[in-house]
Design a protein around this motif. Structure first.
Motif, short mmCIF file in Angstrom:
data_model
loop_
_atom_site.label_atom_id
_atom_site.label_comp_id
_atom_site.label_asym_id
_atom_site.label_seq_id
_atom_site.Cartn_x
_atom_site.Cartn_y
_atom_site.Cartn_z
N PRO A 50 0.81 -1.22 0.00
CA PRO A 50 0.00 0.00 0.00
C PRO A 50 0.85 1.27 0.00
O PRO A 50 0.37 2.30 0.42
CB PRO A 50 -0.73 -0.13 1.34
N HIS A 51 2.09 1.20 -0.46
CA HIS A 51 3.01 2.32 -0.28
C HIS A 51 2.94 3.36 -1.39
O HIS A 51 2.67 3.01 -2.54
CB HIS A 51 4.46 1.81 -0.21
N LYS A 52 3.27 4.60 -1.02
CA LYS A 52 3.48 5.63 -2.04
C LYS A 52 4.90 5.50 -2.58
O LYS A 52 5.15 5.77 -3.75
CB LYS A 52 3.32 7.02 -1.41
N SER A 53 5.81 5.12 -1.70
CA SER A 53 7.20 4.97 -2.13
C SER A 53 7.49 3.48 -2.36
O SER A 53 6.62 2.76 -2.80
CB SER A 53 8.13 5.58 -1.08
N HIS A 54 8.68 3.03 -2.08
CA HIS A 54 9.06 1.62 -2.28
C HIS A 54 8.96 1.22 -3.76
O HIS A 54 8.62 0.09 -4.07
CB HIS A 54 8.19 0.67 -1.44
N ARG A 55 9.20 2.17 -4.67
CA ARG A 55 9.06 1.87 -6.10
C ARG A 55 10.38 1.70 -6.81
O ARG A 55 10.43 1.23 -7.94
CB ARG A 55 8.29 3.00 -6.79
N VAL B 140 13.24 1.17 2.69
CA VAL B 140 13.08 -0.06 3.46
C VAL B 140 12.27 0.23 4.71
O VAL B 140 12.36 1.31 5.29
CB VAL B 140 14.44 -0.70 3.84
N ASP B 141 11.42 -0.73 5.08
CA ASP B 141 10.71 -0.68 6.36
C ASP B 141 11.36 -1.71 7.27
O ASP B 141 11.55 -2.86 6.86
CB ASP B 141 9.23 -1.05 6.17
N LEU B 142 11.68 -1.31 8.49
CA LEU B 142 12.28 -2.28 9.40
C LEU B 142 11.81 -2.05 10.83
O LEU B 142 11.33 -0.98 11.17
CB LEU B 142 13.81 -2.26 9.30
N ASP C 159 5.30 1.64 14.39
CA ASP C 159 5.59 0.20 14.46
C ASP C 159 6.74 -0.20 13.55
O ASP C 159 7.16 -1.34 13.53
CB ASP C 159 4.34 -0.63 14.16
N HIS C 160 7.25 0.74 12.77
CA HIS C 160 8.44 0.45 11.97
C HIS C 160 9.13 1.75 11.59
O HIS C 160 8.52 2.81 11.60
CB HIS C 160 8.07 -0.34 10.71
N ILE C 161 10.41 1.63 11.26
CA ILE C 161 11.19 2.77 10.76
C ILE C 161 11.20 2.67 9.24
O ILE C 161 11.38 1.58 8.69
CB ILE C 161 12.65 2.71 11.27
N HIS C 162 10.99 3.79 8.57
CA HIS C 162 11.12 3.81 7.12
C HIS C 162 12.40 4.58 6.79
O HIS C 162 12.61 5.69 7.27
CB HIS C 162 9.90 4.50 6.49
N ILE C 163 13.24 3.98 5.97
CA ILE C 163 14.48 4.65 5.57
C ILE C 163 14.52 4.80 4.06
O ILE C 163 14.23 3.85 3.33
CB ILE C 163 15.73 3.87 6.03
ZN ZN Z 1 7.86 2.44 4.14
#
Ligand code: ZN
Length: 371
Positions: free
Chosen positions: A249-254, A259-261, A355-359
């Motif tokens: 469901p992301h706008k980014s990650h393309r 990364v989500d961690l 609940d997670h860090i997005h980098i």
């Molecule tokens: Zn993310």
């Protein structure tokens, strides 16, 4: 004999202590990094050597094309005193604006112009990024335009050069794309291993990234594991698909650069997967080690961390001896949600990151092999 050995032992212990003393953080240094251009150097090779972007070199040194003269001295990274003065100037002006409101004094001319300048900077910082191409033997503007689905006219507009001046090894800007939006693809994706030192990445089809992204994740997690060998491995959620593109469901990650961690936390019920973390369940010490390890890769463009969790991490960073001005430039806290927008701080609040860090990572020349 015994005396000799004990002296040797003392010397050895001293050497060990000196060796393991924490080195000052690379990103906390104040001296600018310079490079003297040698014959055969190109902007490309210099950028690769120092892990900076070609565009950054251009901006820092006011270079228009791709040529660098042997013997010239280039700024590779500005000293942090420069960064500090701009950052503190912005903060100061906003604080003094607040003061003038409450005390009723008029805003001075210099404060007005300072406001204008920061507005212009914000406009200029609209988040576009450049797609680059390293020219190979046999390349023409036409073949490059076709490859990147653009036109020769556009290539000429961006690079201001004719076909004849294309030299193999040169880097040209192909197009500017809005970061995080649009149908961005991943061209030379690398898959994160299923597990490694300090991490697990079980969702195999969703953990493809650029070389820079994957290397940074592996390095930072390994470093954290070395410091906290007893800790659970970091759970790696979504990076990108093998060829990038929209990943619900992301706008980014393309484009393989996000990364989500997981945070480190003290909730015994959860295992690996993302768990809502509060200031009381956050494992501040280990989480900060992880964050610092990522920052040390120098490949981190931004980090999304819930504002409430920024406070304990900010305090932990100071507790670990990181300089106040460095910490202030890193965190949006304590200036309020939104103060870290427009790239003013690396760590900033975006909803949903408790609940997670997005980098997000930078794109480096080595992420786009020319072959
Ligand atoms: Zn993310």
């Amino acid at each position: 004999m015994t005396a000799f050995f004990s002296i040797k032992r003392i010397a050895w212990t001293l050497a060990t202590i000196l060796f393991i003393l924490p080195a000052p953080l690379a990103w906390a240094k104040t001296k600018p990094v310079m490079h003297k251009v040698k014959a055969g150097d190109s902007l490309w090779s210099i950028a690769g050597k120092y892990k900076v972007e070609v565009d950054t070199l251009r901006k820092l040194n006011k270079i228009k094309g791709n040529m660098v003269k042997p013997g010239a001295k280039l700024i590779v990274r500005p000293g942090s005193s420069k960064g500090k003065s701009t950052a503190s100037a912005t903060k100061h002006s906003s604080k003094s604006a607040k003061v003038s409101k409450t005390s009723g004094t008029q805003i001075t001319k210099s404060q007005k112009s300072a406001g204008k300048i920061s507005k212009n900077n914000k406009k200029a910082k609209k988040r576009f990024e450049s797609v680059q191409h390293k020219v190979k033997r046999g390349d023409s503007l036409w073949s490059i335009a076709r490859k990147y689905n653009t036109t020769v006219t556009n290539l000429r507009k961006i690079n201001g050069k004719s076909v004849k001046s294309l030299h193999p090894g040169e880097v040209i800007v192909v197009k500017h794309v809005p970061s995080g939006d649009g149908p961005v693809r991943l061209e030379h994706g690398v898959q994160l291993p299923e597990s490694g030192l300090g991490f697990v990445a079980p969702r195999r089809e969703r953990v493809w990234g650029t070389k820079t992204t994957v290397t940074a994740i592996m390095e930072a997690c390994a470093e954290t594991a070395a410091e906290h060998p007893e800790a659970r491995p970091t759970y790696i959620g979504d990076v990108s698909y093998q060829r990038g593109g929209y990943m619900p469901p992301h706008k980014s990650h393309r484009s393989g650069r996000d990364v989500d961690l997981s945070y480190y936390h003290n909730d015994p019920k959860s295992r690996h997967a993302f768990t809502n973390v509060s200031t009381s369940t956050l494992d501040t010490e280990r989480s900060w080690t992880l964050i610092e390890s990522f920052l040390e890769t120098k490949d981190v463009k931004s980090m999304y961390i819930d504002y409430r969790l920024q406070k304990p991490l900010y305090e932990e960073a100071l507790r670990r001896g990181i300089a106040q001005d460095v910490v202030d430039r890193l965190f949006e806290y304590p200036d309020g949600v939104g103060s870290g927008k427009e790239g003013q701080t690396i760590i900033r609040h975006v909803r949903g990151h408790d609940d997670h860090i997005h980098i997000r990572f930078y794109e480096r020349p080595e992420d786009v092999p020319s072959s």
